[in-house]
Write a protein that holds these residues in place. Sequence first.
Motif, mmCIF file in Angstrom:
data_model
loop_
_atom_site.group_PDB
_atom_site.id
_atom_site.type_symbol
_atom_site.label_atom_id
_atom_site.label_comp_id
_atom_site.label_asym_id
_atom_site.label_seq_id
_atom_site.Cartn_x
_atom_site.Cartn_y
_atom_site.Cartn_z
ATOM 1 N N ASP A 1 0.249 0.272 -5.658
ATOM 2 C CA ASP A 1 -0.134 1.673 -5.466
ATOM 3 C C ASP A 1 -1.639 1.791 -5.247
ATOM 4 O O ASP A 1 -2.440 1.194 -5.964
ATOM 5 C CB ASP A 1 0.285 2.499 -6.678
ATOM 6 C CG ASP A 1 0.199 3.990 -6.397
ATOM 7 O OD1 ASP A 1 1.208 4.564 -5.944
ATOM 8 O OD2 ASP A 1 -0.897 4.568 -6.589
ATOM 9 N N HIS B 1 1.469 5.327 -2.089
ATOM 10 C CA HIS B 1 0.976 6.354 -3.025
ATOM 11 C C HIS B 1 2.217 7.021 -3.615
ATOM 12 O O HIS B 1 2.755 7.970 -3.036
ATOM 13 C CB HIS B 1 0.077 7.360 -2.304
ATOM 14 C CG HIS B 1 -1.160 6.737 -1.747
ATOM 15 N ND1 HIS B 1 -2.298 6.536 -2.499
ATOM 16 C CD2 HIS B 1 -1.434 6.216 -0.526
ATOM 17 C CE1 HIS B 1 -3.220 5.927 -1.761
ATOM 18 N NE2 HIS B 1 -2.719 5.728 -0.558
ATOM 19 N N TRP C 1 2.755 10.903 -4.274
ATOM 20 C CA TRP C 1 2.861 11.879 -3.188
ATOM 21 C C TRP C 1 4.218 11.821 -2.510
ATOM 22 O O TRP C 1 4.709 10.739 -2.174
ATOM 23 C CB TRP C 1 1.821 11.605 -2.084
ATOM 24 C CG TRP C 1 0.401 11.567 -2.524
ATOM 25 C CD1 TRP C 1 -0.125 12.045 -3.698
ATOM 26 C CD2 TRP C 1 -0.696 10.995 -1.797
ATOM 27 N NE1 TRP C 1 -1.472 11.807 -3.750
ATOM 28 C CE2 TRP C 1 -1.856 11.161 -2.584
ATOM 29 C CE3 TRP C 1 -0.819 10.376 -0.557
ATOM 30 C CZ2 TRP C 1 -3.113 10.718 -2.176
ATOM 31 C CZ3 TRP C 1 -2.063 9.932 -0.144
ATOM 32 C CH2 TRP C 1 -3.193 10.113 -0.947
ATOM 33 N N ASP D 1 -4.105 7.844 -6.985
ATOM 34 C CA ASP D 1 -3.916 9.291 -6.845
ATOM 35 C C ASP D 1 -4.935 9.987 -7.726
ATOM 36 O O ASP D 1 -5.451 9.388 -8.683
ATOM 37 C CB ASP D 1 -2.483 9.691 -7.211
ATOM 38 C CG ASP D 1 -2.115 9.338 -8.645
ATOM 39 O OD1 ASP D 1 -2.302 10.169 -9.529
ATOM 40 O OD2 ASP D 1 -1.644 8.205 -8.888
ATOM 41 N N THR E 1 0.321 7.765 -11.366
ATOM 42 C CA THR E 1 1.210 6.606 -11.184
ATOM 43 C C THR E 1 0.960 5.557 -12.262
ATOM 44 O O THR E 1 1.904 4.973 -12.801
ATOM 45 C CB THR E 1 1.031 6.012 -9.772
ATOM 46 O OG1 THR E 1 1.399 7.022 -8.825
ATOM 47 C CG2 THR E 1 1.907 4.798 -9.553
ATOM 48 N N HIS F 1 0.848 -1.201 0.000
ATOM 49 C CA HIS F 1 0.000 0.000 0.000
ATOM 50 C C HIS F 1 0.881 1.247 0.000
ATOM 51 O O HIS F 1 1.403 1.647 1.043
ATOM 52 C CB HIS F 1 -0.933 -0.004 1.221
ATOM 53 C CG HIS F 1 -2.016 1.030 1.146
ATOM 54 N ND1 HIS F 1 -3.349 0.738 1.343
ATOM 55 C CD2 HIS F 1 -1.962 2.360 0.863
ATOM 56 C CE1 HIS F 1 -4.065 1.845 1.203
ATOM 57 N NE2 HIS F 1 -3.238 2.852 0.921
ATOM 58 N N ASP G 1 1.165 2.771 3.419
ATOM 59 C CA ASP G 1 0.544 4.054 3.063
ATOM 60 C C ASP G 1 1.626 5.118 2.826
ATOM 61 O O ASP G 1 1.406 6.319 3.051
ATOM 62 C CB ASP G 1 -0.456 4.526 4.119
ATOM 63 C CG ASP G 1 -1.766 4.997 3.489
ATOM 64 O OD1 ASP G 1 -1.781 5.242 2.269
ATOM 65 O OD2 ASP G 1 -2.759 5.135 4.223
ATOM 66 N N ILE H 1 -7.507 10.534 -3.879
ATOM 67 C CA ILE H 1 -6.960 9.325 -4.514
ATOM 68 C C ILE H 1 -7.780 8.876 -5.718
ATOM 69 O O ILE H 1 -7.463 7.849 -6.307
ATOM 70 C CB ILE H 1 -6.816 8.151 -3.508
ATOM 71 C CG1 ILE H 1 -8.150 7.814 -2.840
ATOM 72 C CG2 ILE H 1 -5.753 8.431 -2.478
ATOM 73 C CD1 ILE H 1 -8.098 6.532 -2.008
#
Length: 401
Positions: free
Chosen positions: A113, A69, A72, A116, A121, A67, A314, A153
């Motif tokens: 991922d 992102h 970011w 976003d 991504t 998990h 995360d 997201i």
Amino acid sequence: MDSNPHYLHAGRLIDGRGGPVLKNRLIEIRNGRIHAIGNAAKLSLPVRARLYDASRATVIPGLIDCHVHLAWASTCDAQMRSRQFFESYATVRHTIAANLEKTLNAGIVAVRDGGDAGGHTLRFKNQDAIADPLIVKAAGRAWHQPGRYGRLIGRTVTPGRTLGQALCARLAAPGVEQPDHIKIVNSGLNSLSAYGRQTAPQFKRDELAEAVRIGEQYRLPVVAHANGAEPVRRCIDAGCRSIEHGYFMGDDNLARMADRRTFWVPTVAPMQAFMDQCKINDPRKEVCRRNIEHQFDQIRRAKQLGVKMALGTDAGANGVAHGRAVINELRLFVQAGLKLEEAIQCATQRAAELLELEGRGMLAPGQAATFLVVPPGPGQLLQNPAKYEALFIAGRRVRGQ
Ligand SMILES: [Zn+2]
């Protein structure tokens, strides 16, 4: 030492399957795969065999973060955070590239991922070169209901349409980049002002089940962001493949997950990171602490019930650093009551199973020769920043001396 050895002598070996540490193992590598693992004391090496000597080190499989992102940066600066969520692809692609570098540097060989707002991504994965051989599985944009959590997201389901209709329209549209999984947001965030306050589900059980059916047609698993009893229950019953976060889901849901073989990705690191940022007299600090304690209870219960837990950090969330956060999450799993070998299993074998990475996540014959050499005792692994001697992917040394 050779960069592509035929043999690796491991002083200690944690094979990713949750069992105890093995001592003095000799790993034979052929064509990037593990051919055999034996007792180093009983084996002799062929003449001119290239050996990597890790006899004073611990060898573990390359780590997997389920998990993240990537779009970011993990900055805690509120202004920078809110700005970065809606930046253009031209800007964000540099962030993604930097995050991938940090990821590989931390000994992570695959990530999933969680989405976003711009779908950047997924675009990066398809258009730019992902640092080979790091594996990235991307959701693109997650799905949420108008007016509910999820704007950062993903995208909303257009009013008047069901989730299934929206998904079908998207997946069947010509020229659309196909994601690796479907991410659905089915609750809000955890309250940081009122301990244990739960949010309503965003979707009906039947809508979620329809999304799972559509996913199956496209061979895409459904990944569900869900906290609280009712939002989580609906996702499990609908057949979602994994529950992300799962705070305050309760014992009934944990038992249900064990029955249905649903994966759970507990993501404790973001709660810890936020707690660390709170000033001493900030009441949210105490709520975070209690949230973590409750999540630890759930992790212990999940272990008893045999729930498949996979590690996800995360990374990219407020203060959760790409790469390094994996060590924090491993440490939190151990703090919750898992053995080190069990925590590592969540970030290796279980994670590979969740991400459907065949031949990864374990050190066993037939598996990819993808491993981290950690000096000297296994306890060193939980130090941050992670200190490792070398990272091998498919038999090739990609990091380290
Ligand atoms: Zn997330």
